[in-house]
Motif scaffolding. Structure first.
Motif, PDB file in Angstrom:
ATOM      1  N   GLY A  89      -9.817 -10.121   8.341  1.00  0.00           N
ATOM      2  CA  GLY A  89     -10.619  -9.381   7.694  1.00  0.00           C
ATOM      3  C   GLY A  89      -9.775  -8.045   7.387  1.00  0.00           C
ATOM      4  O   GLY A  89     -10.293  -7.098   6.762  1.00  0.00           O
ATOM      5  N   ILE A  90      -8.547  -8.190   7.278  1.00  0.00           N
ATOM      6  CA  ILE A  90      -7.716  -6.913   7.086  1.00  0.00           C
ATOM      7  C   ILE A  90      -6.989  -7.112   5.525  1.00  0.00           C
ATOM      8  O   ILE A  90      -6.439  -8.159   5.423  1.00  0.00           O
ATOM      9  CB  ILE A  90      -6.551  -6.633   8.183  1.00  0.00           C
ATOM     10  CG1 ILE A  90      -7.377  -6.380   9.414  1.00  0.00           C
ATOM     11  CG2 ILE A  90      -5.976  -5.449   7.945  1.00  0.00           C
ATOM     12  CD1 ILE A  90      -6.547  -6.503  10.703  1.00  0.00           C
ATOM     13  N   THR A  91      -6.886  -6.019   5.079  1.00  0.00           N
ATOM     14  CA  THR A  91      -6.164  -6.142   3.656  1.00  0.00           C
ATOM     15  C   THR A  91      -4.746  -6.363   3.975  1.00  0.00           C
ATOM     16  O   THR A  91      -3.905  -5.572   4.638  1.00  0.00           O
ATOM     17  CB  THR A  91      -6.336  -4.853   2.837  1.00  0.00           C
ATOM     18  OG1 THR A  91      -7.693  -4.650   2.424  1.00  0.00           O
ATOM     19  CG2 THR A  91      -5.675  -5.115   1.643  1.00  0.00           C
ATOM     20  N   ALA A  92      -4.083  -7.425   3.108  1.00  0.00           N
ATOM     21  CA  ALA A  92      -2.656  -7.676   3.460  1.00  0.00           C
ATOM     22  C   ALA A  92      -1.774  -6.462   2.990  1.00  0.00           C
ATOM     23  O   ALA A  92      -2.225  -5.979   1.743  1.00  0.00           O
ATOM     24  CB  ALA A  92      -2.119  -8.850   2.999  1.00  0.00           C
ATOM     25  N   PRO A 125      -5.287   9.906  -0.598  1.00  0.00           N
ATOM     26  CA  PRO A 125      -4.093   9.462   0.295  1.00  0.00           C
ATOM     27  C   PRO A 125      -4.467   7.889   0.577  1.00  0.00           C
ATOM     28  O   PRO A 125      -3.207   7.226   0.809  1.00  0.00           O
ATOM     29  CB  PRO A 125      -3.898  10.392   1.269  1.00  0.00           C
ATOM     30  CG  PRO A 125      -4.467  11.574   0.860  1.00  0.00           C
ATOM     31  CD  PRO A 125      -5.672  11.187  -0.151  1.00  0.00           C
ATOM     32  N   GLU A 126      -5.819   7.662   1.074  1.00  0.00           N
ATOM     33  CA  GLU A 126      -5.972   6.198   1.776  1.00  0.00           C
ATOM     34  C   GLU A 126      -5.487   5.141   0.515  1.00  0.00           C
ATOM     35  O   GLU A 126      -5.046   4.170   0.957  1.00  0.00           O
ATOM     36  CB  GLU A 126      -7.121   6.132   2.416  1.00  0.00           C
ATOM     37  CG  GLU A 126      -7.411   7.105   3.626  1.00  0.00           C
ATOM     38  CD  GLU A 126      -7.656   8.523   3.165  1.00  0.00           C
ATOM     39  OE1 GLU A 126      -8.026   8.951   2.023  1.00  0.00           O
ATOM     40  OE2 GLU A 126      -7.372   9.391   4.181  1.00  0.00           O
ATOM     41  N   GLU A 127      -6.300   5.468  -0.530  1.00  0.00           N
ATOM     42  CA  GLU A 127      -6.072   4.492  -1.552  1.00  0.00           C
ATOM     43  C   GLU A 127      -4.584   4.438  -2.243  1.00  0.00           C
ATOM     44  O   GLU A 127      -4.256   3.413  -2.427  1.00  0.00           O
ATOM     45  CB  GLU A 127      -7.018   4.997  -2.711  1.00  0.00           C
ATOM     46  CG  GLU A 127      -8.477   4.980  -2.331  1.00  0.00           C
ATOM     47  CD  GLU A 127      -9.139   5.550  -3.699  1.00  0.00           C
ATOM     48  OE1 GLU A 127     -10.477   5.084  -3.765  1.00  0.00           O
ATOM     49  OE2 GLU A 127      -8.551   6.275  -4.455  1.00  0.00           O
ATOM     50  N   ARG A 128      -3.953   5.485  -1.939  1.00  0.00           N
ATOM     51  CA  ARG A 128      -2.487   5.436  -2.612  1.00  0.00           C
ATOM     52  C   ARG A 128      -1.657   4.678  -1.531  1.00  0.00           C
ATOM     53  O   ARG A 128      -0.776   3.875  -1.943  1.00  0.00           O
ATOM     54  CB  ARG A 128      -1.909   7.135  -2.376  1.00  0.00           C
ATOM     55  CG  ARG A 128      -0.607   7.175  -3.157  1.00  0.00           C
ATOM     56  CD  ARG A 128      -0.434   8.498  -3.153  1.00  0.00           C
ATOM     57  NE  ARG A 128      -1.281   9.479  -3.587  1.00  0.00           N
ATOM     58  CZ  ARG A 128      -1.709  10.534  -3.377  1.00  0.00           C
ATOM     59  NH1 ARG A 128      -1.364  11.167  -2.172  1.00  0.00           N
ATOM     60  NH2 ARG A 128      -2.736  11.286  -4.070  1.00  0.00           N
ATOM     61  N   ALA A 129      -1.853   4.754  -0.197  1.00  0.00           N
ATOM     62  CA  ALA A 129      -1.182   4.194   0.823  1.00  0.00           C
ATOM     63  C   ALA A 129      -1.427   2.508   0.367  1.00  0.00           C
ATOM     64  O   ALA A 129      -0.450   1.511   0.692  1.00  0.00           O
ATOM     65  CB  ALA A 129      -1.727   4.505   2.174  1.00  0.00           C
ATOM     66  N   LYS A 130      -2.668   2.095   0.433  1.00  0.00           N
ATOM     67  CA  LYS A 130      -2.974   0.798   0.098  1.00  0.00           C
ATOM     68  C   LYS A 130      -2.231   0.123  -1.013  1.00  0.00           C
ATOM     69  O   LYS A 130      -1.629  -0.849  -1.038  1.00  0.00           O
ATOM     70  CB  LYS A 130      -4.403   0.481  -0.122  1.00  0.00           C
ATOM     71  CG  LYS A 130      -5.228   0.596   1.308  1.00  0.00           C
ATOM     72  CD  LYS A 130      -6.846   0.472   0.929  1.00  0.00           C
ATOM     73  CE  LYS A 130      -7.580   0.509   2.293  1.00  0.00           C
ATOM     74  NZ  LYS A 130      -9.231   0.192   2.291  1.00  0.00           N
ATOM     75  N   LEU A 156       5.486   8.764  -0.819  1.00  0.00           N
ATOM     76  CA  LEU A 156       6.087   8.485   0.314  1.00  0.00           C
ATOM     77  C   LEU A 156       5.056   8.796   1.744  1.00  0.00           C
ATOM     78  O   LEU A 156       5.257   8.008   2.535  1.00  0.00           O
ATOM     79  CB  LEU A 156       7.377   8.665   0.159  1.00  0.00           C
ATOM     80  CG  LEU A 156       8.487   8.268  -0.569  1.00  0.00           C
ATOM     81  CD1 LEU A 156       9.724   9.085  -0.768  1.00  0.00           C
ATOM     82  CD2 LEU A 156       8.650   6.732  -0.273  1.00  0.00           C
ATOM     83  N   GLU A 157       4.749   9.996   1.673  1.00  0.00           N
ATOM     84  CA  GLU A 157       4.178  10.595   2.782  1.00  0.00           C
ATOM     85  C   GLU A 157       2.884   9.688   3.221  1.00  0.00           C
ATOM     86  O   GLU A 157       2.106  10.017   4.129  1.00  0.00           O
ATOM     87  CB  GLU A 157       3.986  12.059   2.767  1.00  0.00           C
ATOM     88  CG  GLU A 157       5.398  12.727   3.110  1.00  0.00           C
ATOM     89  CD  GLU A 157       5.067  14.283   3.001  1.00  0.00           C
ATOM     90  OE1 GLU A 157       3.897  14.711   2.649  1.00  0.00           O
ATOM     91  OE2 GLU A 157       6.009  15.005   2.968  1.00  0.00           O
ATOM     92  N   ALA A 158       2.310   8.895   1.908  1.00  0.00           N
ATOM     93  CA  ALA A 158       0.938   8.334   2.172  1.00  0.00           C
ATOM     94  C   ALA A 158       1.087   7.317   2.978  1.00  0.00           C
ATOM     95  O   ALA A 158       0.385   6.564   3.446  1.00  0.00           O
ATOM     96  CB  ALA A 158       0.561   7.966   1.025  1.00  0.00           C
ATOM     97  N   MET A 159       2.528   6.669   3.300  1.00  0.00           N
ATOM     98  CA  MET A 159       2.929   5.326   3.862  1.00  0.00           C
ATOM     99  C   MET A 159       3.223   5.467   5.347  1.00  0.00           C
ATOM    100  O   MET A 159       3.277   6.612   5.675  1.00  0.00           O
ATOM    101  CB  MET A 159       3.878   4.428   2.893  1.00  0.00           C
ATOM    102  CG  MET A 159       3.220   4.028   1.591  1.00  0.00           C
ATOM    103  SD  MET A 159       4.604   3.253   0.809  1.00  0.00           S
ATOM    104  CE  MET A 159       5.959   4.319   0.411  1.00  0.00           C
ATOM    105  N   SER A 160       3.289   4.267   6.007  1.00  0.00           N
ATOM    106  CA  SER A 160       3.868   4.256   7.255  1.00  0.00           C
ATOM    107  C   SER A 160       5.310   4.484   7.129  1.00  0.00           C
ATOM    108  O   SER A 160       5.902   4.386   6.157  1.00  0.00           O
ATOM    109  CB  SER A 160       3.645   3.012   7.982  1.00  0.00           C
ATOM    110  OG  SER A 160       4.408   1.897   7.278  1.00  0.00           O
ATOM    111  N   PRO A 161       5.812   5.079   8.321  1.00  0.00           N
ATOM    112  CA  PRO A 161       7.382   5.358   8.290  1.00  0.00           C
ATOM    113  C   PRO A 161       8.186   4.135   7.851  1.00  0.00           C
ATOM    114  O   PRO A 161       9.108   4.047   6.884  1.00  0.00           O
ATOM    115  CB  PRO A 161       7.486   5.560   9.622  1.00  0.00           C
ATOM    116  CG  PRO A 161       6.356   6.429  10.303  1.00  0.00           C
ATOM    117  CD  PRO A 161       5.328   5.649   9.503  1.00  0.00           C
TER     118      PRO A 161
END
Length: 547
Positions: A89-92, A125-130, A156-161
């Protein structure tokens, strides 16, 4: 109980490393082909024909097959992660996500191929990361190439390292360095820690000295002023000592540390076998303030001065209370401050070996505790000097200094630091740098210092830590040289003021002998600084970036 199933983030990182390995194999093939093309006209004959036909007919195909196979493995792993996340149930998504053609950005109706910089920056930021993590690193790099460095940093800062590092690795080193320069220091450091050695070195190579100093210069003292007052008195073979020290230090990343330390101890003199020495134990207390910049530190000092003089007519009846309140308010505005306390024990010895050699040495162990951070620190320092020579002949002198400091949060080690006096020759051997050892004059001293700092996240930390615990300093130094943040700093020292005098002192009505005090104000300035960050095999000159 043993772990069962899949850790998507961990496996995603492995998949991304696999993908990068495939890219490197393909790059090797391209490089060999480029070298063969360059040899046209300069190498002819049967040997050349055999070589080129062997390369084109077999070896090149083998490399291409290997590169494709590795990349296929990586894609297969990424697809498995996606299926696992969908089943849970997690977005890939992630730094190597592979989506079917026509896929849309998770949570939207926008096709991945239709995403523009404007649409991306309008997202939360959440939408941008997805949205970004639904794309491959190459797709992200192409999209970010249409943006300014500031806009790239925001994305870039919206994503994981890990995802940020993969995206940066897909950019050219120059574009990568510009984007990192626009990111916050903490986010940039987190992304750099996820990069491969080759990508990391290419990134640092493309940076300006100012950015290098900001990212890898923390903990490197550039300028400092230290004021010290010491006093001591003797009672038979016993010695009472006290010391107060105030310091102002500017580091290469622009931060400033102000500190005041007090200590007092009781020692005993020892004479044996032609040598004189002493052993002393005492208590210490320190107050420390941290500022992000010189401007912040100067503002604090200005506000502190105003607090002392900001007294009105209505305050005449309680001037001291008003000043105390004003000063307290200024200190309350400093976010990063700490109080440390602890103890120390030290020993000193000097003596002669026949008529040829004289020497002196000193060793000290300090323990401090910072209740604010629940941080313990144990530091060992030792220094020695030796002079040898024949009467009437030229004297040969040598001196050295080494210190080891370990920091622990509770019982968990958080940092290990080794420092030693060093020459430019030593630095050149271990860092491959060109050194210009400063000269000295009457009021100006000079020196070089090598510092190795290693954290639990750095490779080899546990081995270095165990070597230090066992007392094997040769092994600890060798491992630290390879795995730590290594700094070589050349500096000049100037005595701004110094003096002292005798004074009368008594305890329980009994006069103490040899009561004296001394004071000094010393300035120190770095002239050359090189830093080898962890995960790299190169030292970078940040001297131009610290001025």
């Amino acid at each position: 109980m043993a772990f069962v199933g899949m850790d998507p983030e961990r496996v995603r990182r492995i998949a991304e490393q696999l993908r990068q390995s495939g890219v490197r194999v393909a790059t090797i093939g391209e490089e060999i082909q480029r070298l063969i093309d360059q040899s046209v006209g300069g190498w002819e004959g049967v040997d050349y024909q055999d070589f080129t036909s062997g390369w084109s007919g077999q070896h090149r195909l083998t490399l291409e097959t290997a590169a494709t196979g590795i990349e296929t493995m990586a894609i297969s792993v990424i697809e498995d992660i996606a299926e696992q996340e969908i089943a849970s149930g997690i977005t890939a998504g992630g730094p190597g996500s592979v989506l079917p053609p026509g896929s849309v950005i998770p949570g939207t109706s926008t096709p991945v191929a239709g995403l523009t910089p404007e649409k991306l920056l309008e997202m939360s930021p959440e939408e941008r990361a997805k949205a970004l993590e639904a794309m491959s690193p190459e797709e992200r790099a192409k999209l970010l190439a249409l943006m300014s460095p500031e806009e790239q940093a925001e994305a870039l800062e919206a994503m994981s390292p890990a995802a940020t590092a993969a995206t940066l690795a897909a950019m050219s080193p120059a574009v990568r360095a510009a984007a990192i320069g626009a990111m916050s220091t903490d986010k940039a450091k987190a992304a750099l820690a996820e990069m491969s050695r080759a990508d990391l070195e290419a990134t640092y190579d493309a940076m300006e000295p100012e950015l290098l100093a900001d990212l890898i210069g923390d903990g490197v003292v550039v300028d400092s002023i230290t004021g010290t007052v010491e006093g001591s008195a003797e009672a038979g073979s016993w010695k009472i000592e006290g010391k107060a020290e105030a310091a102002y230090k500017v580091e290469a990343d622009g931060s400033v540390t102000m500190s005041v330390q007090l200590e007092g101890g009781l020692g005993k003199s020892i004479d044996a076998a032609g040598a004189e020495g002493s052993v002393t134990a005492g208590l210490t207390g320190a107050y420390e303030l941290q500022f992000d910049s010189v401007e912040d530190a100067e503002k604090f000092l200005k506000d502190l001065g105003n607090a002392v003089t900001d007294v009105g007519v209505d305050d005449i009846t309680d001037i001291s209370g008003t000043i105390a309140d004003n000063v307290e308010n200024v200190f309350d505005n400093v976010e990063d401050q700490s109080v440390k306390f602890g103890g120390y024990i030290k020993g000193e010895v000097e003596g002669e070996i026949g008529d040829l050699v004289t020497g002196a040495g000193e060793a000290r162990v300090d323990y401090t505790y910072d209740p604010t951070k629940n941080e313990h620190a144990l530091k060992f320092e030792a220094q020695a000097s030796v002079e040898a020579g024949v009467d009437g002949g030229e004297k040969v002198t040598a001196q050295g200094k080494i210190s080891v400091e370990a920091k622990l949060e509770g019982t968990t080690p958080t940092e290990l630091k080794l420092s030693m006096s060093a020459t430019g020759t030593f630095a050149a051997e271990h860092l491959g740098i060109g050194s210009t050892n400063p000269t000295s004059s009457a009021s100006l001293g000079a020196g070089g210092e090598m510092t190795m700092s290693i954290n639990p996240s750095d490779p080899g930390f546990q081995e270095v830590y165990e070597a230090v615990k066992s007392g094997d300093m040769d092994r600890a130094t060798s491992l630290a040289l390879e795995n730590s943040t290594l700094t070589y700093r050349e500096y000049t020292v100037e005595k701004i003021a110094e003096g002292g005098n005798d004074f009368e002192a008594s305890v329980f009505g009994k006069k103490l002998a040899g009561a004296e005090y001394s004071y000094s104000i010393t300035g120190e300035s770095a002239t050359n600084v090189w830093v080898k960050p962890p995960g790299t095999g190169k030292a970078y000159d940040i001297t131009e970036g610290i001025r």
